[in-house]
Motif scaffolding. Structure first.
Motif, PDB file in Angstrom:
ATOM      1  N   ASN A  52      36.335  76.339  36.128  1.00 28.83           N
ATOM      2  CA  ASN A  52      36.970  77.657  36.198  1.00 28.83           C
ATOM      3  C   ASN A  52      37.978  77.790  35.058  1.00 28.83           C
ATOM      4  O   ASN A  52      39.001  77.110  35.060  1.00 28.83           O
ATOM      5  CB  ASN A  52      37.711  77.704  37.542  1.00 28.83           C
ATOM      6  N   SER A 106      47.349  80.401  43.843  1.00 29.66           N
ATOM      7  CA  SER A 106      46.056  80.584  44.511  1.00 29.66           C
ATOM      8  C   SER A 106      46.204  81.554  45.694  1.00 29.66           C
ATOM      9  O   SER A 106      47.075  81.378  46.543  1.00 29.66           O
ATOM     10  CB  SER A 106      45.521  79.242  45.009  1.00 29.66           C
ATOM     11  N   SER A 107      45.307  82.545  45.738  1.00 32.71           N
ATOM     12  CA  SER A 107      45.349  83.558  46.815  1.00 32.71           C
ATOM     13  C   SER A 107      44.445  83.186  47.975  1.00 32.71           C
ATOM     14  O   SER A 107      44.478  83.824  49.019  1.00 32.71           O
ATOM     15  CB  SER A 107      44.877  84.898  46.241  1.00 32.71           C
ATOM     16  N   LYS A 155      33.865  87.389  43.636  1.00 34.95           N
ATOM     17  CA  LYS A 155      33.945  86.034  44.183  1.00 34.95           C
ATOM     18  C   LYS A 155      32.874  85.803  45.248  1.00 34.95           C
ATOM     19  O   LYS A 155      32.383  84.690  45.396  1.00 34.95           O
ATOM     20  CB  LYS A 155      35.366  85.749  44.685  1.00 34.95           C
ATOM     21  N   GLY A 206      44.003  84.585  42.023  1.00 36.22           N
ATOM     22  CA  GLY A 206      44.381  85.921  42.480  1.00 36.22           C
ATOM     23  C   GLY A 206      43.389  87.020  42.176  1.00 36.22           C
ATOM     24  O   GLY A 206      43.429  88.069  42.818  1.00 36.22           O
ATOM     25  N   LYS A 225      35.811  65.104  35.728  1.00 36.01           N
ATOM     26  CA  LYS A 225      36.191  65.102  37.161  1.00 36.01           C
ATOM     27  C   LYS A 225      34.957  64.894  38.041  1.00 36.01           C
ATOM     28  O   LYS A 225      35.019  64.218  39.063  1.00 36.01           O
ATOM     29  CB  LYS A 225      36.895  66.414  37.538  1.00 36.01           C
ATOM     30  N   ALA A 272      40.467  74.507  47.201  1.00 32.89           N
ATOM     31  CA  ALA A 272      41.927  74.578  47.293  1.00 32.89           C
ATOM     32  C   ALA A 272      42.600  74.079  46.012  1.00 32.89           C
ATOM     33  O   ALA A 272      42.129  73.134  45.381  1.00 32.89           O
ATOM     34  CB  ALA A 272      42.416  73.749  48.477  1.00 32.89           C
TER      35      ALA A 272
HETATM   36  O1  PMT Z   1      42.431  81.147  45.434  1.00 30.03           O
HETATM   37  P1  PMT Z   1      42.089  82.085  44.300  1.00 30.03           P
HETATM   38  O2  PMT Z   1      43.253  82.976  43.923  1.00 30.03           O
HETATM   39  O3  PMT Z   1      40.820  82.840  44.573  1.00 30.03           O
HETATM   40  O4  PMT Z   1      41.842  81.185  43.006  1.00 30.03           O
HETATM   41  C1  PMT Z   1      40.733  80.339  42.934  1.00 30.03           C
HETATM   42  C2  PMT Z   1      41.072  79.013  42.222  1.00 30.03           C
HETATM   43  C3  PMT Z   1      41.466  79.288  40.795  1.00 30.03           C
HETATM   44  C4  PMT Z   1      42.201  78.289  42.960  1.00 30.03           C
HETATM   45  C5  PMT Z   1      39.761  78.141  42.330  1.00 30.03           C
HETATM   46  O5  PMT Z   1      38.718  78.831  41.694  1.00 30.03           O
HETATM   47  C6  PMT Z   1      39.940  76.789  41.647  1.00 30.03           C
HETATM   48  O6  PMT Z   1      39.758  76.613  40.478  1.00 30.03           O
HETATM   49  N1  PMT Z   1      40.285  75.750  42.479  1.00 30.03           N
HETATM   50  C7  PMT Z   1      40.605  74.397  42.048  1.00 30.03           C
HETATM   51  C8  PMT Z   1      42.047  74.292  41.673  1.00 30.03           C
HETATM   52  C9  PMT Z   1      42.457  72.890  41.294  1.00 30.03           C
HETATM   53  O7  PMT Z   1      43.274  72.327  41.969  1.00 30.03           O
HETATM   54  O8  PMT Z   1      41.826  72.344  40.276  1.00 30.03           O
HETATM   55  P2  PMT Z   1      42.099  70.838  39.740  1.00 30.03           P
HETATM   56  O9  PMT Z   1      41.330  70.762  38.502  1.00 30.03           O
HETATM   57  O10 PMT Z   1      43.567  70.574  39.698  1.00 30.03           O
HETATM   58  O11 PMT Z   1      41.464  69.909  40.852  1.00 30.03           O
HETATM   59  C10 PMT Z   1      40.121  69.455  40.797  1.00 30.03           C
HETATM   60  C11 PMT Z   1      39.574  69.318  42.203  1.00 30.03           C
HETATM   61  O12 PMT Z   1      40.285  68.290  42.910  1.00 30.03           O
HETATM   62  C12 PMT Z   1      39.678  70.572  43.047  1.00 30.03           C
HETATM   63  O13 PMT Z   1      38.463  70.694  43.789  1.00 30.03           O
HETATM   64  C13 PMT Z   1      40.837  70.302  43.969  1.00 30.03           C
HETATM   65  O14 PMT Z   1      40.669  70.936  45.244  1.00 30.03           O
HETATM   66  C14 PMT Z   1      40.803  68.791  44.113  1.00 30.03           C
HETATM   67  N2  PMT Z   1      42.131  68.148  44.294  1.00 30.03           N
HETATM   68  C15 PMT Z   1      43.092  68.289  43.343  1.00 30.03           C
HETATM   69  C16 PMT Z   1      44.309  67.630  43.490  1.00 30.03           C
HETATM   70  C17 PMT Z   1      44.533  66.850  44.651  1.00 30.03           C
HETATM   71  N3  PMT Z   1      45.668  66.234  44.847  1.00 30.03           N
HETATM   72  N4  PMT Z   1      43.556  66.752  45.589  1.00 30.03           N
HETATM   73  C18 PMT Z   1      42.373  67.375  45.423  1.00 30.03           C
HETATM   74  O15 PMT Z   1      41.498  67.274  46.296  1.00 30.03           O
END
Ligand code: PMT
Length: 401
Positions: free
Chosen positions: A348, A210-211, A381, A358, A336, A273
């Motif tokens: 996404n 992640s950027s 974005k 990125g 989720k 994040a």
């Molecule tokens: O930063 P960039 O390079 O612009 O890229 C953007 C991105 C791809 C990071 C962004 O668009 C994205 O998809 N972010 C979510 C990444 C993620 O962790 O997805 P997940 O499906 O694993 O998690 C689901 C949600 O739970 C997310 O909102 C995450 O922030 C949250 N989470 C996940 C794990 C954890 N332990 N705690 C959380 O709060």
């Protein structure tokens, strides 16, 4: 970004005039139609021809030139502008504006316009600090002018201090903010961005690519819409957006602590994040030495920050998650949304070219609780962020009715 907007750039006479030429280019590149008006002193530094070539519009210089006055008068120019930017603004121009003096093309326009005016001072540090200039600055604020404070550094007069024309990117951002309807004014929002790093020794860690670009875009657009924005950011190389309070963290545990401290006071939270689901069970105080043999790393689960936010969500708060998926995108994201008690989830597909980690662009589906889904094509974005905030604003608005 500035498509369909008309910006009047007022240029007064200081060495920073050459930077105003680049500012014209930035505004034009962002889609604005730019009209430049120069004071007589400004023309001593750079000729009007430069600004005419860059803006592709005639440059206003002389209040009493009959042919220009018959085609487009200073009053018309004042009326046409959506925004007036004064860059650079000299101490002399500030003094005239504070006193309401209108003795040339530019100062006449400034009394005649009803558009917002962004004042970008640039001068010698002693002139900037002079009590008369500071008094004029206060007067300009009271009169409703918007001030872009000068930057500090090495000045053309060989002195150090405040007085450099603000960074052109900051001036562009302020212009965008002044031209954006303040639809989030009075709202406090929190955005998380970037990766987390889970160290197992001082120099090695688990992380992801992640950027921070998606989260920073969300913070930037919310600030443009006049929200009070806190950005909780994992490690990344991006500069914090203007008018955003940034809290930097490294690990998931630090991110949780920073978010929990303020989450109850937020009207909306967007978790962009990429939080690491696991962390090394042990962290060595010193760099782990190479053994030359196979090693294994025991991992323990990190807390799910978003799920906890869902459990403790205050009434009225809008909670948004992201879902980075590689298969069954909609089904996984919808699961989720339910499990974490969210109002919206942004699905996404991170395997898609130009989307996800990125990239400068993204392609997402925004899914609501009633399964209402917006399927957005590939876009920047910033544009994705605008679409997400539009949906969040609708929810906030419906909850306050
Ligand atoms: O930063 P960039 O390079 O612009 O890229 C953007 C991105 C791809 C990071 C962004 O668009 C994205 O998809 N972010 C979510 C990444 C993620 O962790 O997805 P997940 O499906 O694993 O998690 C689901 C949600 O739970 C997310 O909102 C995450 O922030 C949250 N989470 C996940 C794990 C954890 N332990 N705690 C959380 O709060």
């Amino acid at each position: 970004m500035l498509q369909g907007k008309s910006i009047l750039l007022g240029v007064s006479g200081g060495i920073a005039v050459y930077k105003a030429a680049e500012l014209v280019r930035l505004f034009v590149k962002a889609g604005a139609s730019v009209h430049v008006v120069m004071t007589a002193n400004a023309q001593q530094f750079v000729t009007p021809l430069t600004f005419q070539a860059l803006s592709n519009n005639p440059v206003g210089c002389d209040l009493f030139r009959m042919e220009s006055e018959s085609q487009i008068s200073h009053i018309q120019k004042a009326r046409l502008a959506d925004l007036v930017v004064l860059a650079p603004t000299t101490a002399n121009l500030m003094a005239k504006m504070a006193a309401g003096i209108a003795d040339d093309y530019l100062t006449t326009i400034l009394l005649a316009t009803t558009a917002p005016v962004l004042v970008c001072p640039a001068m010698n540090v002693k002139m900037w600090e002079h009590p008369a200039t500071q008094k004029n600055l206060r007067t300009l604020s009271e009169l409703g002018y918007n001030i872009q404070p000068p930057a500090s550094g090495f000045l053309a007069c060989q002195e150090e201090g405040a007085g450099r024309l603000a960074d052109l990117g900051d001036i562009l951002e302020s212009a965008l903010r002044l031209l954006t309807p303040p639809t989030l004014a009075g709202r406090s929002v929190l955005v998380s961005a970037g990766p987390t790093r889970e160290h197992f020794d001082p120099v090695r860690f688990l992380s992801n690519p992640s950027s921070g670009k998606m989260g920073y875009a969300l913070a930037r657009i919310a600030a443009r819409r006049s929200a009070k924005v806190v950005l909780v950011s994992g490690p990344c190389s991006l500069e914090p957006p203007a008018q955003v309070e940034r809290i930097c963290v490294t690990s998931a545990l630090e991110m949780r602590e920073a978010i929990f401290e303020i989450s109850a006071h937020q009207d909306a939270i967007i978790m962009t994040a990429a939080v690491s689901d696991y962390r090394p069970a042990q962290r060595s105080e010193h760099k782990v030495k190479k053994s030359g043999k196979e090693e294994s790393l025991l991992l323990e689960p990190n807390p799910d920050i978003l799920a906890s936010l869902g459990e403790r969500k205050p009434s009225g708060q809008v909670l948004v998650g992201f879902a980075a998926e590689t298969e069954n995108i909609v089904e996984n994201a919808a699961e989720k949304l339910d499990r974490k008690n969210l109002d919206l989830i942004v699905a996404n597909d991170v395997t898609r070219q130009g989307a996800g980690f990125g990239a400068e662009t993204n392609a997402v589906k925004i899914i609501g609780r009633n399964a209402e889904t917006s399927d957005l094509p590939l876009m920047t974005k910033d544009e994705v962020a605008s679409q997400i905030w539009d949906r969040v604003e609708k929810l906030l608005w419906s909850r306050t009715q």
